[in-house]
Every structure is written in C-alpha cells, then in structure tokens.
Design a protein around this motif. Structure first.
Motif, PDB file in Angstrom:
ATOM      1  N   VAL A 215      -2.880 -10.453  10.567  1.00 19.27           N
ATOM      2  CA  VAL A 215      -4.280 -10.125  10.891  1.00 19.27           C
ATOM      3  C   VAL A 215      -5.121 -10.972  11.518  1.00 19.27           C
ATOM      4  CG1 VAL A 215      -4.117  -8.306   9.103  1.00 19.27           C
ATOM      5  CG2 VAL A 215      -4.883 -10.537   8.702  1.00 19.27           C
ATOM      6  N   LEU A 219      -8.290 -12.070   4.908  1.00 21.18           N
ATOM      7  CA  LEU A 219      -8.901 -10.751   4.277  1.00 21.18           C
ATOM      8  C   LEU A 219      -8.966 -10.862   2.747  1.00 21.18           C
ATOM      9  CD1 LEU A 219      -7.107  -8.283   6.739  1.00 21.18           C
ATOM     10  CD2 LEU A 219      -9.579  -9.394   7.135  1.00 21.18           C
ATOM     11  N   HIS A 220      -9.807 -10.008   2.228  1.00 17.82           N
ATOM     12  CA  HIS A 220      -9.978  -9.966   0.748  1.00 17.82           C
ATOM     13  C   HIS A 220      -8.943  -8.838   0.463  1.00 17.82           C
ATOM     14  CE1 HIS A 220     -11.681  -8.171  -2.857  1.00 17.82           C
ATOM     15  NE2 HIS A 220     -12.472  -9.401  -2.940  1.00 17.82           N
ATOM     16  N   SER A 221      -8.118  -9.049  -0.445  1.00 16.49           N
ATOM     17  CA  SER A 221      -6.975  -8.109  -0.753  1.00 16.49           C
ATOM     18  C   SER A 221      -7.266  -6.929  -1.494  1.00 16.49           C
ATOM     19  CB  SER A 221      -5.919  -8.925  -1.403  1.00 16.49           C
ATOM     20  OG  SER A 221      -6.002  -8.811  -2.883  1.00 16.49           O
ATOM     21  N   GLY A 222      -8.522  -6.866  -1.916  1.00 16.99           N
ATOM     22  CA  GLY A 222      -9.023  -5.548  -2.416  1.00 16.99           C
ATOM     23  C   GLY A 222      -9.365  -4.730  -1.225  1.00 16.99           C
ATOM     24  N   MET A 223     -10.268  -5.227  -0.472  1.00 16.53           N
ATOM     25  CA  MET A 223     -10.951  -4.353   0.728  1.00 16.53           C
ATOM     26  C   MET A 223      -9.864  -4.163   1.681  1.00 16.53           C
ATOM     27  SD  MET A 223     -13.646  -4.496  -0.796  1.00 16.53           S
ATOM     28  CE  MET A 223     -14.483  -3.557   0.452  1.00 16.53           C
ATOM     29  N   PHE A 224      -8.687  -4.666   1.744  1.00 19.96           N
ATOM     30  CA  PHE A 224      -7.759  -4.563   2.898  1.00 19.96           C
ATOM     31  C   PHE A 224      -6.304  -4.350   2.395  1.00 19.96           C
ATOM     32  CE2 PHE A 224     -10.710  -4.831   6.451  1.00 19.96           C
ATOM     33  CZ  PHE A 224     -11.693  -5.801   5.927  1.00 19.96           C
ATOM     34  N   GLY A 225      -5.953  -4.634   1.056  1.00 16.96           N
ATOM     35  CA  GLY A 225      -4.697  -4.708   0.529  1.00 16.96           C
ATOM     36  C   GLY A 225      -4.014  -3.284   0.765  1.00 16.96           C
ATOM     37  N   GLY A 226      -3.122  -3.371   1.454  1.00 16.79           N
ATOM     38  CA  GLY A 226      -2.363  -1.838   1.638  1.00 16.79           C
ATOM     39  C   GLY A 226      -2.094  -1.663   3.119  1.00 16.79           C
ATOM     40  N   PRO A 227      -3.048  -1.454   3.937  1.00 15.72           N
ATOM     41  CA  PRO A 227      -2.962  -1.312   5.326  1.00 15.72           C
ATOM     42  C   PRO A 227      -2.936  -2.635   6.170  1.00 15.72           C
ATOM     43  CG  PRO A 227      -4.968  -0.214   4.502  1.00 15.72           C
ATOM     44  CD  PRO A 227      -4.450  -0.924   3.380  1.00 15.72           C
ATOM     45  N   ALA A 228      -3.393  -3.734   5.402  1.00 17.21           N
ATOM     46  CA  ALA A 228      -3.344  -5.004   6.103  1.00 17.21           C
ATOM     47  C   ALA A 228      -1.708  -5.601   6.048  1.00 17.21           C
ATOM     48  CB  ALA A 228      -4.357  -6.037   5.579  1.00 17.21           C
ATOM     49  N   ARG A 229      -1.492  -5.852   7.143  1.00 18.54           N
ATOM     50  CA  ARG A 229      -0.002  -6.903   7.505  1.00 18.54           C
ATOM     51  C   ARG A 229      -0.250  -8.101   6.833  1.00 18.54           C
ATOM     52  NH1 ARG A 229       4.662  -4.554   8.578  1.00 18.54           N
ATOM     53  NH2 ARG A 229       3.574  -3.052  10.158  1.00 18.54           N
ATOM     54  N   ASN A 230       0.679  -8.616   5.927  1.00 18.52           N
ATOM     55  CA  ASN A 230       0.633  -9.713   5.450  1.00 18.52           C
ATOM     56  C   ASN A 230       1.599 -10.856   6.048  1.00 18.52           C
ATOM     57  OD1 ASN A 230       0.941 -12.084   3.556  1.00 18.52           O
ATOM     58  ND2 ASN A 230       0.370 -11.272   1.856  1.00 18.52           N
ATOM     59  N   VAL A 323      -6.294 -13.239  -1.474  1.00 22.81           N
ATOM     60  CA  VAL A 323      -6.585 -13.353   0.014  1.00 22.81           C
ATOM     61  C   VAL A 323      -5.377 -13.000   0.931  1.00 22.81           C
ATOM     62  CG1 VAL A 323      -5.684 -15.765   0.061  1.00 22.81           C
ATOM     63  CG2 VAL A 323      -6.920 -14.868   2.098  1.00 22.81           C
ATOM     64  N   ILE A 324      -5.312 -12.198   1.941  1.00 25.34           N
ATOM     65  CA  ILE A 324      -4.382 -11.974   2.741  1.00 25.34           C
ATOM     66  C   ILE A 324      -4.491 -12.956   3.863  1.00 25.34           C
ATOM     67  CG2 ILE A 324      -3.156 -10.210   4.285  1.00 25.34           C
ATOM     68  CD1 ILE A 324      -4.149  -8.189   2.082  1.00 25.34           C
TER      69      ILE A 324
ATOM     70  N   ILE B 283      -9.596  -5.528  12.427  1.00 30.19           N
ATOM     71  CA  ILE B 283      -8.712  -6.721  11.694  1.00 30.19           C
ATOM     72  C   ILE B 283      -7.599  -7.359  12.535  1.00 30.19           C
ATOM     73  CG2 ILE B 283      -9.796  -6.440   9.447  1.00 30.19           C
ATOM     74  CD1 ILE B 283      -7.106  -4.955   8.652  1.00 30.19           C
ATOM     75  N   ALA B 289      -0.068  -1.266   7.587  1.00 30.06           N
ATOM     76  CA  ALA B 289       0.970  -1.911   7.038  1.00 30.06           C
ATOM     77  C   ALA B 289       1.695  -1.221   5.583  1.00 30.06           C
ATOM     78  CB  ALA B 289       1.230  -3.360   6.890  1.00 30.06           C
ATOM     79  N   GLN B 299      -3.820   4.556   1.205  1.00 30.54           N
ATOM     80  CA  GLN B 299      -3.337   3.189   1.168  1.00 30.54           C
ATOM     81  C   GLN B 299      -4.206   2.545   0.530  1.00 30.54           C
ATOM     82  OE1 GLN B 299      -1.508   1.560   4.616  1.00 30.54           O
ATOM     83  NE2 GLN B 299      -0.224   3.485   5.046  1.00 30.54           N
ATOM     84  N   ARG B 335      -2.564  -4.875  -6.664  1.00 35.93           N
ATOM     85  CA  ARG B 335      -3.528  -4.044  -6.879  1.00 35.93           C
ATOM     86  C   ARG B 335      -3.081  -2.613  -7.828  1.00 35.93           C
ATOM     87  NH1 ARG B 335      -8.562  -6.467  -6.379  1.00 35.93           N
ATOM     88  NH2 ARG B 335      -8.370  -8.105  -4.595  1.00 35.93           N
ATOM     89  N   GLY B 404     -10.815  -0.181  -2.844  1.00 37.21           N
ATOM     90  CA  GLY B 404      -9.663  -0.942  -2.669  1.00 37.21           C
ATOM     91  C   GLY B 404      -9.788  -2.166  -3.806  1.00 37.21           C
ATOM     92  N   GLY B 405     -10.801  -2.705  -3.962  1.00 36.51           N
ATOM     93  CA  GLY B 405     -10.927  -3.961  -4.716  1.00 36.51           C
ATOM     94  C   GLY B 405     -11.235  -3.569  -6.190  1.00 36.51           C
TER      95      GLY B 405
END
Lengths: 467, 467
Positions: A215, A219-230, A323-324, B283, B289, B299, B335, B404-405
């Motif tokens: 990314v 990123l905040h993992s609540g706001m983006f966790g799931g779709p965001a590649r880590n 964080v991601i 992002i 992901a 997601q 999460r 998400g959070g």
C-alpha cells in the motif's frame, strides 16, 4: 637452532604478553568514526613494534584506516620463499558493555571454568592475539636466531571488521611492493586446544536486502484491514518459501557448482570425532537445522546456506499499534561453497522474489556484495612446512578443517597479488569473538608463537622464492 | 422552533469555529506523559464550555487523565429520553512533525484541492471537531430554544487514543450518575460529503504478540550457519501459514460465529455504490487483498481479518550483519465480526503457533487484550429520530454503514451501563486521522451542528425515558 629460539620465546613470554596487552588497550573499533584516532594509534603501535623487531615498517594512510606495511629479513629473491603475513589491528565494537565481566579494553589474565589461563579483552582472539603470535615469533628469531630467517612482508589492515573497503584498491596500487610467494593468514581456529588446524576451505558470502512495498502509506487496520495488501504477509510468504522441509534452499540453480563432498574429505572430517550433541547443546539445540541427512561439519563447512539476518516491518515498539505498514524488509545472506557464483545467486534470488509478488506489490533490492567460496590445494612445499612445524609443536598432526565463515582477503590476495594463502590460527571456537567476554587462551598465544618459530624454520629450508 | 435554533447556529458559526480553535490549540496528547498537564487543561476547557451552555459540569480525576461529566436540560424521568453523549478530548501524537503543512496545534482554515474549506489541526476530526458539533448544537438550543430540549449527560474522556484504561472502572463506579436511555457517540464518518451515515456495526479487535526463540544467543552465521535454527525462518513460516491463497484465515475455528451477510444488508451496501477502483487506488492498490469473491465493503465491514502489524528479528540497522538471532517476534491483530470470541481466537492462534514449532524452538505470547464485534439493532425510536434529523439536514437518507474499526467504548457502555449506542459522525474518510495534516471540513462542522439541532428536536418529541 630452533630450540634456542623457542627457549628465547619461552623466557620472554611475560614480555610478549605485556606487549600484547599494550595493543589490546587501544580501542581500535573500526566501524565507529569516533574511534578513528584510536585506529591510527593502533596502526602506529604496530609499525613501531615491527620496527623493534627489525622490520622496515611504514604506516600508509588510506581513505579509511591506515595500512601497515613492513619488510624484513633477507632480500627477496635470495632463493628462499618470500612470505606475506596478514592480520588486522581493528576490533569489533564491544557492545553490549553491561555483559562484560571486566572492561573490554583493560586486558587481564583470568582462570576460566576449565582452569585455563585466558586473556580477557576485546580483540584478544580477533585478531590482536593472533597477529602478535607472529610478531613475537619474529622477535625471537631476531634475538636468538640472528635475524629474520626469510624475506617477510607484514601487511596489517584496520578495516576487517567493517568490510575492508580500502583493501583491494591498496593491493592494486601496491602490488609491486607486496610481491610474495605465499600469504599467511592468522585469523582462524584450532580444532581444539590440543589439536592445531590448517583451514582448507572457506565458504563464500553474498548479501542482499529486499524491501517489499504494497500500500502507498501506512494504514489504520480498522479502516483498511481486509482489502489492504499487507507487505509483511507478502514478505513472510516469500521468505518461508526459501527452504523446503528438509532444509534445502529452493532458489532455482542454487546448487549449481555445489559438488558432493569427496569421500576422502568426508572420512577426514568424520575422523575428527566432533561431539555433535555438545556442539549443538552449547547453542541450545538438540538437532541440526541444515539439510537432512548431512553431518554437522558437512552442513557447516561444505553446504551452502540462506539465512535471514534481519527482518523489520510495521510497528515494533512497546505495546500495540493497529497499522498495516507500507513496507517490510529483510536482510538475507548466503554462505557459498564450491563454484557457486555470487552474482548468479543474487539474480536467482531476485527473480524468485519477483515471481512471488502478488498484485500491487513491488520489490526493491539492495546488493551488499559477495565473495565466492575458496578451497585451497593442499600439499605443496609451504603446506608441508606448516604441517611439520605444527606437528613438532603439538605432537599431533594438524587437522585439515573447513570454515563456515568467509575471509574475503584471501580472495583479494589471489585476485590482486596472485597469491595462495595458508590459513593457520590458534584461536578456539569458544573464544566468543564478536561477543562480550572475548578471550584468547594464554596457551593459544604461547603455542602460536612457538608454532610460527618452527614454521619459519621449516620454510627457511625450502628452495623457493624468486618472485 | 427548530428553524430559529438553526438560524442561531448559522449566525453564530464564526464564534463556534473560534471556540473549536481554542480547544484545538491545547496539545492534549494522551500517550505522552509530558503532555499530562495539557490534557488537564483540555478537560477543564471542556467543562467550562459545557458550563457556558447551561450544563452542570465537573472534572473527575482518575489515575490517568480526567473525565468530564456534565448534566443538563430537564430532569431525567420527565417522560423524555435521557441522552448520554460521548466524545474524547485527547488527540493522537502529531509525529512526524516535518510532514505537516502547518503546525498541528495552530489551527487554521485552508482551501483544499477540492476547493473546500477545511480546518487543519491535530484533533480537528478525531475527535474535537466532532464533539464540538454537539456542544455547539446544545448552545444553539440554549440561546434560541429556551434551554436544552432533553435531559442530556455529556461524558468526555481523555484516554481514547491510548486504550481508555480509566474508562471501565469509571463507568462502573459512576453507573448511577451515568444512567441514560441511549448513548450518542460522535466518532465516525459520513458516507461522503453529501450523504450522512449511521454506523450499524463495528468490528471487534484482538491483539497478540508472539516471540519465537531458537538458539540460545545471537550467533555468527559463518560459524553456525547451516546447523543453527533461525527463528526468523520459523516465524516467517508460521505467519505465512495464517492465510490460504484466497485470503482465508487458516486458524481452526476462526470462522465460528461469523455469519454470512444477510441479503438485505448486502443489497443496502451494494446500493451505496462504492467506487471500488477509487477506494483501492487511493491507497495504491488495484485489487482488494481480502477473501476472494467478496466486495470491498463486505471485506472491510463484515469479514474478520488477521494482520501482522509489526515484525522484528535480527539486525535491522544500516548495512549488514551476518547474525542468526536468538529470537524473532511479531505483533498480530485480528478484526472480529459477528459472534467471534476474542478469547477463543487467542487460544486457537496460540495452538496454531505451538503446533508449527520445529525442534528446539519455543514461543512466548503476550496478550494485549480484545473486544468482540458489535452490531446494532436498527429501528427503534432513537434510530428513527436520528434518521429524520439527518434526512432533514442533508435532503437524503442516511446510509447505514459498517465500520472496519473498533470503538471499544460502545461495548463498555453496554456492559457497564446497559446502554445501546447510536453512532453518528460527520468526519470523512480522507480526514487523515492519526496522520499528518489531519483536517475536518468546515462543512462537516456546520452540518454536524445543524444535524444535532434537528436530532435533538426529533428526540424531544419521543415518549421515553424514566431510566
């Protein structure tokens, strides 16, 4: 003759230790610019000590720490082998200080748990104790033998602990002055306290750093966790794929140039009788982690490895942070054997990583350099002279051992000066080099001086030189 | 009636902004003990501001930062709903300072790239701008409506950014004083600048740290590479096994308590018309992901995750160090959704790690706590009153969105005070909370004040209270 010189060394042992202590007191830490003047001081001390022993010694400035070059003995080309002795006067940083039993630059003799007298100081084993065995042997030849027995050049550098950046340019620029028939490198260990060794092979080393980006910002993992590649997940997957369950490295072509151990060498190494359980137990293991079915010594001396030396990504402080991260990175090094090519290894590693990048990820590589493995042709007159000298001192044949580590200078000597090297040292595996409470057995120091006295005597009897 | 109050708010907008700026100037950074007195200052400022608006406000010391509790309006139990409004006056640290366009505690209004007026300051969106929308709405009711329209309790804490350690004990100790019919939490976002939102579900959060130990001390990778187990490799393998190629978490039992999204909610979320490409593109991604085949919103709002937030092991400084470290560690967070149980997730994670440890390795776990997911029953009179108020202000229905959070306070309200919460906020996803250059649209502030004015008006017309 040699007996007289040995006797002189014996009676002068206290003074020899005193001189070693003086060198050990100089905190010649080469990686820390704050200690640059102390490195200079150590170089000058070495040049003076060599001058005392009859050498014509000079301190050569470089863009880093100085080189010491000293010439002594009969003129080269007088029908005797011309030896080039190498050592380094710089030392590792002493950190962490709070783990030392005594100040690292205040050398002292203690009795250790074996009841043996040890010299406790940073640099005692790596490399000051070792290089002083040779200088003190030369001193004994001068005081009781009428002078140095052979043409000898001594080359001492001050950057071995930080990658020797000045070395190759210096060898290239001074190749004429550094002509010799064989190099002697005193930076390795004995097989054990009673058995000397000649190191017959060194592993090579290749270092790469890889940074995976995913990314575009943390990123905040609540706001983006799931779709965001880590990128930590991506990196972990790639690193996990580097080995199979049997410990075999999975990079295509990695084992090109890696030959099976010749039976003769396998027999020699088995005959060394390593106590595998003790070796592993000393580092907290019960099983070796290398390729299944291979002995510890084979894994250590004759098989290549891939090790992740460092990994970092995301939040690593106290507590938590959800964080991601945008990036994650790892430092990877490869120990090489046989004819493995460092450049080819780097290429196959980079291709391996790139092939495994999922969508939206990129990899950046930082090449930290590499040296191939080196194997010495055993036999030849210098080797035999060294064997005789060591057998005379220890009453037993030298073990012919490998070395898991790398000594790049040996490759530099071959490349720049056309020199083969003899690797003979008197350290022990429990000397804790690079660690707190580094030591060097007084017995190593004494046997080392006496061994060099004998080896120089044996070498003197060889026809040779002219180079 | 409400029109008069809206007009008063409109004409007083400049003064409202002035008061918000005064609060923004106080650097109430709760994670840093150096700013403890500034947190006190912010608490006192809030109590005074509430006092100005007709509340009876008190600052309650805690073992951490103070709580502000204020009561206002008609007496509770007078046949009207009693509201408990929650906000937090503490802010995130502003670091890294060099990335801010202007000093983080010197608020200003700028035009951003959309041409919109924004308030630029740390805390503008999270949470000072948001909590001030409510206080200024109350002020408008007092000045133009004859007083607060309902019994209202305001609870402001100063530790939300560092895990709210004092909150649950405070709620328990003051449960009697904090009785109410419903909690209003203003700490979430709108769907977009034109579409308000009521947040209908929150993900839970569980945090674990794992430390893998292998060899008994840091080792030189030449001297030990091959036989020596490397904990970075072990950790990487374990982390790599956490997900399959489709993004599904591999912990046994992980999806217990995770229900498929009800069709109605799926339709509602699809109808929101998220521009997935824009969301991902912002992002730096082209593909989501998370679990294959599920939309970005699903997601993000309705599926559980496992993310490694930090990983560290070995040498991570400049250059290289050929070390095989003794340990490697990772911080992992999950999460949670539906009825996933944080304690069960911790157990299955620990068992998963332990099962995958090779010989000679051990794992140590540090539990950093957890909260389950929360889903709100939509419908009911408070929800309808809020919908009406928002529709009146924005001219469009509020989107019913997930989040998400995690907002642990909501769970605390239910557990300690038996309260359901309404999550209504006026932030936007690009407000850069927790990042440099945090902002809050002036339009968010204005619409927020006006929306609360309307919502309070709608709530006043409900039968209720008595709790």
């Amino acid at each position: 003759m040699v007996d007289r010189i040995l006797a002189a060394a014996e009676s002068g042992l206290e003074s020899s230790l005193g001189r070693l202590f003086a060198l050990l007191r100089i905190p010649s830490v080469s990686t820390d610019p704050e200690f640059a003047s102390r490195c200079n001081e150590a170089a000058m001390w070495c040049a003076e000590a060599l001058g005392d022993v009859g050498f014509d010694a000079k301190v050569h400035p470089t863009s880093g720490h100085p080189m010491v070059v000293a010439h002594g003995g009969p003129p080269a080309g007088a029908g005797m082998p011309h030896l080039l002795f190498y050592g380094h006067y710089d030392v590792q940083p002493p950190d962490p200080l709070d783990q030392w039993r005594a100040p690292p630059f205040e050398p002292r003799i203690e009795k250790d748990e074996r009841g043996e007298d040890i010299i406790l100081a940073r640099g005692a084993s790596d490399d000051k104790g070792q290089l002083m065995t040779f200088i003190e042997a030369c001193r004994a030849w001068k005081s009781a033998g009428g002078g140095l027995p052979l043409p000898i050049t001594v080359l001492l550098e001050g950057e071995e602990e930080c990658g020797s950046p000045s070395l190759e340019p210096f060898l290239e620029a001074h190749a004429g002055e550094l002509k010799a028939d064989v190099a002697l490198v005193c930076d390795t260990a004995m097989w054990n306290a009673r058995t000397p060794a000649i190191t017959s092979m060194l592993r090579g080393l290749m270092l790469e750093e890889v940074v995976i980006s995913a990314v575009s910002r943390d990123l905040h993992s609540g706001m983006f966790g799931g779709p965001a590649r880590n990128p930590i997940h991506v990196l972990a997957r790639i690193l996990a794929s580097l080995h199979d369950d049997g410990g075999r490295v999975q990079l295509p072509g990695f084992y090109d140039g890696v030959a099976e151990l010749p039976d003769e060498i396998r027999r020699q190494w088995d005959a060394l009788g390593l106590d595998e359980a003790a070796y592993l137990g000393e580092i907290g293991l019960s099983q070796p982690a290398g390729e299944t079915g291979r002995s510890v010594l084979e894994q250590l001396w004759a098989r290549p490895t891939c090790d992740v030396n460092g990994i970092i990504g995301g939040y690593t402080g106290k507590g938590t942070k959800t964080v991601i991260p945008a990036k994650a990175s790892a430092k990877v090094s490869f120990r090489l054997v046989g004819r493995q090519d460092p450049r080819a290894i780097a290429e196959t590693f980079r291709a391996f990583v790139r092939e495994r990048l999922p969508a939206d990820c990129s990899a950046e590589f930082i090449r930290h350099g590499g040296d191939p493995a080196i194997a010495f042709n055993l036999g030849g007159p210098y080797f035999e002279a060294a064997r005789k000298g060591l057998a005379g001192e220890f009453g037993t044949d030298a073990a012919l051992i490998g070395c898991g580590g790398s000594i790049p200078i040996v490759g530099s000597f071959k490349r720049r000066l056309g020199l083969d090297s003899l690797l003979i040292g008197f350290a022990l595996d429990d000397d804790r080099i690079h660690s707190p409470n580094e030591k060097y057995d007084v017995a190593s120091f004494r046997h080392g001086i006496r061994s060099w006295i004998r080896i120089l005597g044996e070498m003197r009897q060889l026809e040779g030189g002219g180079s």
